[in-house]
Enzyme design. Structure first.
Site, PDB file in Angstrom:
ATOM      1  CE  LYS A 158      97.886  78.301  84.893  1.00 42.85           C
ATOM      2  NZ  LYS A 158      96.756  78.790  84.080  1.00 42.85           N
ATOM      3  CG  ASN A 159      98.229  82.293  83.835  1.00 44.21           C
ATOM      4  OD1 ASN A 159      98.042  81.151  83.375  1.00 44.21           O
ATOM      5  ND2 ASN A 159      97.571  82.743  84.878  1.00 44.21           N
TER       6      ASN A 159
ATOM      7  CB  CYS B  56      88.780  77.111  85.866  1.00 44.88           C
ATOM      8  SG  CYS B  56      90.402  76.485  86.181  1.00 44.88           S
TER       9      CYS B  56
ATOM     10  NE  ARG C 293      87.548  81.983  82.768  1.00 43.01           N
ATOM     11  CZ  ARG C 293      88.600  81.191  82.965  1.00 43.01           C
ATOM     12  NH1 ARG C 293      88.429  80.031  83.547  1.00 43.01           N
ATOM     13  NH2 ARG C 293      89.795  81.536  82.552  1.00 43.01           N
TER      14      ARG C 293
ATOM     15  CG  ASP D 184      94.806  83.411  88.816  1.00 44.54           C
ATOM     16  OD1 ASP D 184      95.571  83.583  87.854  1.00 44.54           O
ATOM     17  OD2 ASP D 184      93.569  83.301  88.696  1.00 44.54           O
TER      18      ASP D 184
ATOM     19  NE  ARG E 127      93.906  73.239  83.469  1.00 46.93           N
ATOM     20  CZ  ARG E 127      92.964  74.166  83.352  1.00 46.93           C
ATOM     21  NH1 ARG E 127      91.831  74.052  84.012  1.00 46.93           N
ATOM     22  NH2 ARG E 127      93.140  75.216  82.566  1.00 46.93           N
TER      23      ARG E 127
END
Ligand code: EPZ
Length: 420
Positions: free
Chosen positions: A22-23, A116, A121, A308, A400
């Site tokens: 995903k990243n 999130c 952030r 993560d 997600r």
């Protein structure tokens, strides 16, 4: 909101293929904005965050076809540089479109990103770097207006090796005038994947994976069609499935992994006593008691233990005899899953950015709520070992980032269904 219903107690065994990252996929999709030609990208995971990025790129004018994990993007018709707020707020990583849109059009309008609930952030490092490249930034009413008649290469030193800021400035550097040097950058494998994609597109980027990245600015005419690019495997999804096997004391094989990317995770799993064997393109993990608690587990930028994986690892450690000490150094507020794990009988004490986890004999099923992507994965993992039934509310958070997690875990023998 959707939920997962899990009956705990089954021991996981068998083999699954790990999804694409995903990243990696998100910055690579953003990079296609720079290229006025077609890009064909393989192994893109079929998850919500990718769908949001595709919606944004289509809004900007890209023509996109998606078949299973293959995406073909024609960016020749992209003509707007304003990203709609309702899409920006759905996903934090949409902020890396700034660098690509500034490179292509010399201007961009975005709103402050959502994302999130794991910390404020901020995006100060992104904006500071862009300002050094001659970008004129105005912030008003929650929007950022950025324009650069001439985007200039610059020598930028990051206060912190931010993954997103590194990616944003790499993208801004590709079509800037002159060279850009980025120092104290993130070294995650996803940064290397982005560099490899940009170079396949005709850009000139070097140094990803080290502390310093050099981007030689080029003209858009120097770019070319990307016939085929395959995204690297998702090391966090792989780590999540390994921990799911470990908490059930199971024995699983994961295909489609890059061993080097997994090392920080494998080192800590081995320390708990998990038996791990690495082969060319698959990993086998088996976890039988006795397993051992971890005196110190600290999350750090790569090649440290990934933040993560903090929540999934915490879930596993709640069932390992002894006391484990887990410190979260990357995000300010990433322990929300601890309260939910305690509803399942876990013994966790939070002290600032440190969690003290005392292993318990068993967890018990309960109704729990996922607050973010990795917290949701952690609650599912705990439910696999809990006695009785667990309902994990908030499946949209998990969707997600994990492609068909319920299907993969079922294939390994878990009793899990998703209720939309
Ligand atoms: C990326 O987020 C990942 N997301 C995150 O994964 C991951 O947890 C994080 O990197 C760290 O590895 C994607 O790649 C899409 P950062 P990002 O900028 O880029 C502070 C997941 O679960 N910071 O490296 O947002 C920030 O507040 C997600 O897949 C500033 O202070 O992470 C945080 O404390 C969650 N100013 C720290 O740096 C800035 O301008 C790390 O953030 C930028 C960041």
């Amino acid at each position: 909101m959707g939920a997962y219903h899990i009956i705990g107690g089954n021991i996981l065994s068998g083999e699954i293929k790990v999804q694409g990252s995903k990243n990696s996929s998100l910055p690579i999709l953003a990079a296609t904005v720079l290229n006025p030609y077609k890009s064909t990208i393989y192994d893109v995971p079929d998850i919500k965050d990718i769908s949001i990025m595709i919606d944004i790129l289509r809004f900007l004018g890209a023509k996109i076809s998606r078949k299973a994990n293959t995406i073909v993007i024609d960016s020749s018709n992209i003509k707007t540089w304003e990203v709609p707020e309702y899409l920006m707020r759905k996903m934090r990583s949409s902020i890396i479109l700034m660098g690509a849109l500034l490179g292509r059009f010399g201007e961009v309008r975005v709103s402050y990103p959502g994302g999130c609930e794991i910390g404020p952030r901020p995006i100060d490092l992104h904006l500071k770097g862009l300002a050094q490249m001659g970008v004129n930034l105005q912030e008003r009413h929650g929007f950022i207006f950025a324009e650069a008649k001439n985007l200039m290469g610059a020598d930028i030193h990051f206060d912190f090796p931010s993954v997103g800021a590194t990616e944003n400035l790499m993208l801004a550097g590709v079509l800037a005038k002159g060279d850009t040097i980025l120092r104290n950058v993130a070294k995650e494998p996803e940064i290397v994947d982005l560099q490899n994609f940009l170079n396949k597109m005709g850009a000139d980027v070097k140094g990803a994976g080290t502390d310093t990245i050099k981007i030689r600015g080029c003209n858009i005419r120097d770019l070319n069609v990307v016939e085929d690019y395959t995204v690297i495997p998702d090391r966090i999804a792989a780590g999540t499935y390994l921990v799911a096997a470990a908490i059930t004391r199971g024995d699983v094989i994961l295909k489609n992994v890059v061993m080097e990317h997994m090392e920080p995770i494998l080192a800590k799993l081995r320390e708990t006593g998990c038996k791990i064997s690495c082969h060319d393109d698959f990993i086998q993990l088996s976890a039988q008691n006795p397993l051992y608690s971890l005196d110190s587990l600290r999350t750090l930028p790569y090649p440290g233990f990934p933040t993560d994986m903090q929540a999934p690892m915490m879930a596993f450690l709640t069932t390992v005899d002894g006391t484990s000490i887990l410190t979260e150094t990357v995000f300010e507020n990433r322990f929300k899953h601890a309260e939910e794990l305690k509803r399942m009988g876990a013994n966790i004490t939070i002290n600032g950015n440190t969690a003290i986890i005392k292993g318990v004999k068993k967890l018990t099923g309960a109704k729990v709520e996922a607050n973010d992507l990795r917290a949701g994965a952690a609650l599912i993992i705990a439910a696999l070992a809990a006695e009785g039934k667990t309902c994990v509310e908030g499946s949209t958070h998990v969707e997600r980032g994990y492609e068909n997690i319920e299907g993969n875990l079922s294939r390994l023998g878990a009793k899990i269904v998703k209720i939309d």
